[in-house]
Design an enzyme around this catalytic site. Structure first.
Site, PDB file in Angstrom:
ATOM      1  N   ARG A 148       0.827  -1.205   0.000  1.00 15.07           N
ATOM      2  CA  ARG A 148       0.000   0.000   0.000  1.00 15.07           C
ATOM      3  C   ARG A 148       0.866   1.262   0.000  1.00 15.07           C
ATOM      4  NH1 ARG A 148      -3.030  -3.715   3.440  1.00 15.07           N
ATOM      5  NH2 ARG A 148      -1.243  -3.434   4.811  1.00 15.07           N
ATOM      6  N   ILE A 149       1.824   1.343   0.962  1.00 17.74           N
ATOM      7  CA  ILE A 149       2.619   2.565   1.098  1.00 17.74           C
ATOM      8  C   ILE A 149       3.602   2.693  -0.061  1.00 17.74           C
ATOM      9  CG2 ILE A 149       4.285   3.777   2.574  1.00 17.74           C
ATOM     10  CD1 ILE A 149       2.812   2.331   4.978  1.00 17.74           C
ATOM     11  N   ASP A 168       9.822  -6.666  -5.097  1.00 14.18           N
ATOM     12  CA  ASP A 168       8.800  -7.240  -4.215  1.00 14.18           C
ATOM     13  C   ASP A 168       8.494  -8.630  -4.759  1.00 14.18           C
ATOM     14  OD1 ASP A 168       6.409  -8.019  -2.932  1.00 14.18           O
ATOM     15  OD2 ASP A 168       5.844  -5.932  -2.594  1.00 14.18           O
ATOM     16  N   ARG A 229      10.180   0.019   9.272  1.00 10.61           N
ATOM     17  CA  ARG A 229      10.495  -0.488  10.603  1.00 10.61           C
ATOM     18  C   ARG A 229      12.004  -0.501  10.829  1.00 10.61           C
ATOM     19  NH1 ARG A 229       6.317   0.481  11.854  1.00 10.61           N
ATOM     20  NH2 ARG A 229       4.727  -0.699  12.968  1.00 10.61           N
ATOM     21  N   ASP A 253      12.736   7.326   9.909  1.00 10.27           N
ATOM     22  CA  ASP A 253      11.589   7.639  10.783  1.00 10.27           C
ATOM     23  C   ASP A 253      11.506   6.612  11.912  1.00 10.27           C
ATOM     24  OD1 ASP A 253       9.152   8.971  11.519  1.00 10.27           O
ATOM     25  OD2 ASP A 253       8.034   7.290  10.658  1.00 10.27           O
ATOM     26  N   GLU A 258      13.156   2.180  20.035  1.00 12.60           N
ATOM     27  CA  GLU A 258      12.615   3.550  20.030  1.00 12.60           C
ATOM     28  C   GLU A 258      12.219   3.962  21.437  1.00 12.60           C
ATOM     29  OE1 GLU A 258       9.479   3.499  17.112  1.00 12.60           O
ATOM     30  OE2 GLU A 258      10.874   3.229  15.465  1.00 12.60           O
ATOM     31  N   HIS A 276       9.307   8.462  14.519  1.00 15.25           N
ATOM     32  CA  HIS A 276       8.244   7.543  14.094  1.00 15.25           C
ATOM     33  C   HIS A 276       6.933   8.316  13.856  1.00 15.25           C
ATOM     34  CE1 HIS A 276       6.895   3.064  14.373  1.00 15.25           C
ATOM     35  NE2 HIS A 276       6.160   3.714  13.499  1.00 15.25           N
ATOM     36  N   GLY A 278       5.505   8.685  10.727  1.00 12.47           N
ATOM     37  CA  GLY A 278       4.873   8.341   9.440  1.00 12.47           C
ATOM     38  C   GLY A 278       3.358   8.446   9.476  1.00 12.47           C
ATOM     39  N   ALA A 279       2.766   7.908  10.526  1.00 13.15           N
ATOM     40  CA  ALA A 279       1.297   7.841  10.588  1.00 13.15           C
ATOM     41  C   ALA A 279       0.722   8.964  11.430  1.00 13.15           C
ATOM     42  CB  ALA A 279       0.886   6.502  11.177  1.00 13.15           C
TER      43      ALA A 279
HETATM   44  N1  LIG Z   1       6.496   4.837   9.960  1.00 13.18           N
HETATM   45  C1  LIG Z   1       5.234   4.608  10.232  1.00 13.18           C
HETATM   46  O1  LIG Z   1       4.629   5.320  11.033  1.00 13.18           O
HETATM   47  C2  LIG Z   1       4.530   3.481   9.564  1.00 13.18           C
HETATM   48  C3  LIG Z   1       5.216   2.376   9.177  1.00 13.18           C
HETATM   49  N2  LIG Z   1       4.560   1.342   8.570  1.00 13.18           N
HETATM   50  C4  LIG Z   1       5.350   0.169   8.174  1.00 13.18           C
HETATM   51  O2  LIG Z   1       5.280   0.043   6.767  1.00 13.18           O
HETATM   52  C5  LIG Z   1       5.151  -1.312   6.433  1.00 13.18           C
HETATM   53  C6  LIG Z   1       4.458  -1.443   5.091  1.00 13.18           C
HETATM   54  O3  LIG Z   1       3.117  -1.025   5.188  1.00 13.18           O
HETATM   55  P1  LIG Z   1       2.068  -1.309   4.011  1.00 13.18           P
HETATM   56  O4  LIG Z   1       2.584  -0.798   2.737  1.00 13.18           O
HETATM   57  O5  LIG Z   1       0.762  -0.809   4.492  1.00 13.18           O
HETATM   58  O6  LIG Z   1       2.083  -2.893   4.018  1.00 13.18           O
HETATM   59  P2  LIG Z   1       1.701  -3.872   2.826  1.00 13.18           P
HETATM   60  O7  LIG Z   1       1.464  -5.181   3.459  1.00 13.18           O
HETATM   61  O8  LIG Z   1       0.654  -3.271   1.979  1.00 13.18           O
HETATM   62  O9  LIG Z   1       3.042  -3.943   1.975  1.00 13.18           O
HETATM   63  C7  LIG Z   1       4.171  -4.658   2.315  1.00 13.18           C
HETATM   64  C8  LIG Z   1       4.799  -5.148   1.037  1.00 13.18           C
HETATM   65  O10 LIG Z   1       6.065  -5.734   1.367  1.00 13.18           O
HETATM   66  C9  LIG Z   1       6.248  -6.821   0.507  1.00 13.18           C
HETATM   67  N3  LIG Z   1       7.253  -7.713   1.067  1.00 13.18           N
HETATM   68  C10 LIG Z   1       7.114  -8.592   2.091  1.00 13.18           C
HETATM   69  N4  LIG Z   1       8.276  -9.236   2.296  1.00 13.18           N
HETATM   70  C11 LIG Z   1       9.158  -8.739   1.403  1.00 13.18           C
HETATM   71  C12 LIG Z   1      10.532  -9.002   1.135  1.00 13.18           C
HETATM   72  N5  LIG Z   1      11.198  -9.918   1.822  1.00 13.18           N
HETATM   73  N6  LIG Z   1      11.131  -8.309   0.158  1.00 13.18           N
HETATM   74  C13 LIG Z   1      10.436  -7.387  -0.554  1.00 13.18           C
HETATM   75  N7  LIG Z   1       9.137  -7.111  -0.365  1.00 13.18           N
HETATM   76  C14 LIG Z   1       8.504  -7.775   0.617  1.00 13.18           C
HETATM   77  C15 LIG Z   1       4.865  -7.442   0.400  1.00 13.18           C
HETATM   78  O11 LIG Z   1       4.731  -8.248  -0.729  1.00 13.18           O
HETATM   79  C16 LIG Z   1       3.983  -6.214   0.331  1.00 13.18           C
HETATM   80  O12 LIG Z   1       3.725  -5.855  -0.997  1.00 13.18           O
HETATM   81  C17 LIG Z   1       4.346  -1.905   7.594  1.00 13.18           C
HETATM   82  O13 LIG Z   1       4.627  -3.273   7.749  1.00 13.18           O
HETATM   83  C18 LIG Z   1       4.801  -1.105   8.775  1.00 13.18           C
HETATM   84  O14 LIG Z   1       5.825  -1.787   9.437  1.00 13.18           O
HETATM   85  C19 LIG Z   1       3.233   1.410   8.288  1.00 13.18           C
HETATM   86  C20 LIG Z   1       2.508   2.518   8.644  1.00 13.18           C
HETATM   87  C21 LIG Z   1       3.091   3.629   9.350  1.00 13.18           C
HETATM   88  O1  LIG Z   2       0.841   4.248  15.623  1.00 15.86           O
HETATM   89  C1  LIG Z   2       1.736   4.809  14.992  1.00 15.86           C
HETATM   90  O2  LIG Z   2       1.861   6.013  14.884  1.00 15.86           O
HETATM   91  C2  LIG Z   2       2.716   3.916  14.239  1.00 15.86           C
HETATM   92  C3  LIG Z   2       2.188   3.526  12.926  1.00 15.86           C
HETATM   93  C4  LIG Z   2       2.919   2.379  12.394  1.00 15.86           C
HETATM   94  O3  LIG Z   2       4.104   2.246  12.528  1.00 15.86           O
HETATM   95  C5  LIG Z   2       2.156   1.338  11.705  1.00 15.86           C
HETATM   96  O4  LIG Z   2       0.966   1.537  11.440  1.00 15.86           O
HETATM   97  O5  LIG Z   2       2.750   0.298  11.409  1.00 15.86           O
END
Ligand SMILES: NC(=O)C1=CN([C@@H]2O[C@H](COP(=O)(O)OP(=O)(O)OC[C@H]3O[C@@H](n4cnc5c(N)ncnc54)[C@H](O)[C@@H]3O)[C@@H](O)[C@H]2O)C=CC1
Ligand SMILES: O=C(O)CCC(=O)C(=O)O
Length: 524
Positions: A148-149, A168, A229, A253, A258, A276, A278-279
């Site tokens: 998604r991101i 991916d 992460r 981030d 942390e 941290h 991002g969200a």
């Molecule tokens: N900094 C922040 O505040 C936030 C951080 N995050 C982090 O971002 C990550 C991604 O979020 P989304 O895009 O929503 O998740 P998502 O599940 O939509 O995307 C993750 C992607 O990673 C791919 N993937 C999995 N293992 C892999 C590998 N070994 N090599 C390459 N690609 C691989 C998957 O196929 C998938 O397309 C979350 O798991 C979370 O840890 C999410 C939201 C906020």
């Molecule tokens: O709650 C937060 O701000 C962290 C968001 C995040 O890292 C996640 O959704 O994976």
């Protein structure tokens, strides 16, 4: 009253679906608040600060559901929660845009030295030559993890005139084409991009994905971003590659621990960072809080949750279709457990007809939950059923057959153990309801509900009369009665249903009657 604890400063406005619902009490606080009795909490909502460990779960014996107001669930011990039958739900897309925008902002800031220049001006300096940056236009961005991101970041990068190479392993060529990105190997992303941004979850495969070895494959002067992460990029290796001038800079981030404290990366000028964030937008926090609050409210109403990490995803339409079979499977599990009142080493579920077209693994889990309900002390549900069976050395099998025995569908359950086998078959008849159509090889037909007696007896005159007399002597009224036999004069069965539970001494009396083989009392 169903008790919900919203921890980690969840946006209160988003909790409205719970606050408006009768029968739910919401506590705002933390797992360490002295005023909150953790023992009574049924649902816990967290962001990333609360670590849902087995120790915390020990302190929360009533917990049934954990809602993660965000995407990453790495702060939750999923295996331990699953073992205990606790459902985990997250808010998968409520913060996608915010995190993609934050990553893009970090990338721009990194390329134009904005945080460093800002600090310098605030310090009274005016060093225009020191902070010469790079354009994004024409650069190649490498994205690791195009979920998604990653996808939202790719769209924004394309709009800024960047080329995007993506690694991916789960991405299809079609999806890559739609997004206008180039599907590449990990090695290609390392060697051929100017900026690399990681957007995978933190797993054992992605931990240290960028390390001493893989960083050596990157272009000299590469920039790195981690808004996913801490730990996906090895922090020590990154500091080393920045110090030796191979990596030009990094935007972070997230950190492995942390807050990061006195961290070597924080001492480097070319590292920019946020705590941290991002969200952390009003929109994302409202979205994620509302999403998990809705999930918990749905769970409270006994309806299927949409975004569970440890249950199969199911739309409302699919759930409505599967629900009657789910109920039948659970009741068959209870019936088989009572009738095969021996040890169990193997349980096989066979599905046919319309039942076989459904998510049968969900039905098998419901069947196991019913089977264990009166056998063990642990609460068993679809989340932990397979784990509990495995833990107890029970082999669980699932089959599909083309033989529906003349019905539109059947579920057949075979339990084996202690040298004996018991088989039950049920069907769900549209507009009529669930029926049990065979028990231990005897054809029968009854509705599985209420207080039942399953009696195996010899097919001799007078047996039914003797049973009726004992019931009459105890003033017990029979609601329904079904009989079945394989051949005249052999063994036969009767299934009786009653309006109220049966007194134990009456069941004992029935057991002592002549020509009675076995009696099982079943409460559904
Ligand atoms: N900094 C922040 O505040 C936030 C951080 N995050 C982090 O971002 C990550 C991604 O979020 P989304 O895009 O929503 O998740 P998502 O599940 O939509 O995307 C993750 C992607 O990673 C791919 N993937 C999995 N293992 C892999 C590998 N070994 N090599 C390459 N690609 C691989 C998957 O196929 C998938 O397309 C979350 O798991 C979370 O840890 C999410 C939201 C906020
Ligand atoms: O709650 C937060 O701000 C962290 C968001 C995040 O890292 C996640 O959704 O994976």
């Amino acid at each position: 009253m169903f008790q919900v604890l919203a921890a980690d400063s969840i946006k209160e406005e988003g909790l409205q679906p719970l606050l408006e619902q009768d029968g739910i009490q919401v506590h705002i606080g933390s797992v360490d608040s002295a005023s909150i009795d953790l023992q009574k909490i049924d649902a816990l909502i967290v962001r990333s600060a609360t670590k849902v460990t087995s120790e915390l779960l020990d302190r929360m014996p009533s917990l049934k559901i954990v809602g993660r107001a965000g995407v990453g669930v790495d702060n939750i011990d999923i295996a331990e929660a699953t073992k205990r039958g606790i459902i985990i739900v997250n808010a998968p897309d409520g913060n996608t845009i915010s995190t993609a925008e934050h990553t893009f902002a970090m990338m721009s800031a990194l390329m134009r030295n904005i945080p460093q220049a800002h600090a310098s001006v605030k310090n009274g300096e005016w060093k225009r030559n020191k902070y010469i940056g790079n354009e994004l236009y024409g650069k190649t961005l490498g994205i690791v993890g195009l979920g998604r991101i990653g996808s939202e970041l790719a769209k924004r990068a394309r709009a800024f005139g960047m080329s995007v190479k993506v690694y991916d392993p789960f991405l299809t060529m079609e999806r890559a084409e739609v997004l206008g990105v180039q599907l590449s190997s990990f090695d290609e992303v390392l060697a051929e991009t100017d900026i690399i941004s990681v957007h995978t979850p933190l797993t054992k495969e992605t931990k240290g994905l960028l390390n001493e070895k893989t960083l050596s494959q990157t272009k000299k002067g590469v920039y790195l971003l981690n808004c996913a992460r801490g730990g996906i990029i090895d922090e020590i290796a990154l500091a080393h590659y920045i110090e030796k001038g191979h990596v030009a800079g990094a935007a972070l981030d997230v950190f492995e621990v942390e807050p990061p404290g006195d961290h070597p990366l924080l001492k480097l000028d070319s590292v920019i960072t946020t705590p941290h964030l991002g969200a952390s937008t009003k929109e994302a926090q409202l979205n994620v809080a509302t999403q998990v609050a809705r999930e918990i409210s749905t769970f409270f109403e006994n309806k299927p949750v949409a975004n569970s990490i440890n249950l199969p995803a199911m739309s409302k339409e699919i759930y409505e279709k599967i629900q009657p079979y789910h109920q039948l499977a659970k009741e068959m599990g209870k019936i088989v457990s009572e009738c095969h009142n021996k040890g169990i080493s193997e349980l096989t579920a066979t599905y046919s007809g319309t039942a076989a077209e459904l998510e049968t693994s969900f039905l098998t889990k419901a069947l196991l939950a019913g089977f264990f309900e009166n056998r063990i002390d642990v609460k068993v549900n679809e989340v932990n059923a397979i784990h509990i069976a495995k833990e107890r050395g029970i082999m669980v099998g699932e089959k599909v057959t083309g033989n529906s025995f003349g019905y539109a569908n059947t579920i057949t359950v075979k339990a084996s153990g202690d040298g004996e086998t018991f088989t039950a078959r049920g069907t769900y008849i549209e507009h009529y309801g669930p029926r049990i159509v065979s028990l231990d090889g005897f054809n029968i037909d009854f509705h599985p509900s209420g207080n039942l007696l399953y009696i195996q007896h010899m097919d001799r005159p007078g047996v039914i009369g003797h049973v009726g007399k004992v019931l009459g002597d105890h003033e017990v009224n029979i609601a329904t009665m079904q009989v079945g036999r394989k051949e005249a004069g052999g063994e036969a069965i009767m299934v009786l249903s009653f309006d109220r539970p049966l007194p134990d001494e009456m069941v004992d009396k029935l057991k002592s009657l002549q020509d009675i083989v076995t009696i099982n009392s079943i409460i559904l």
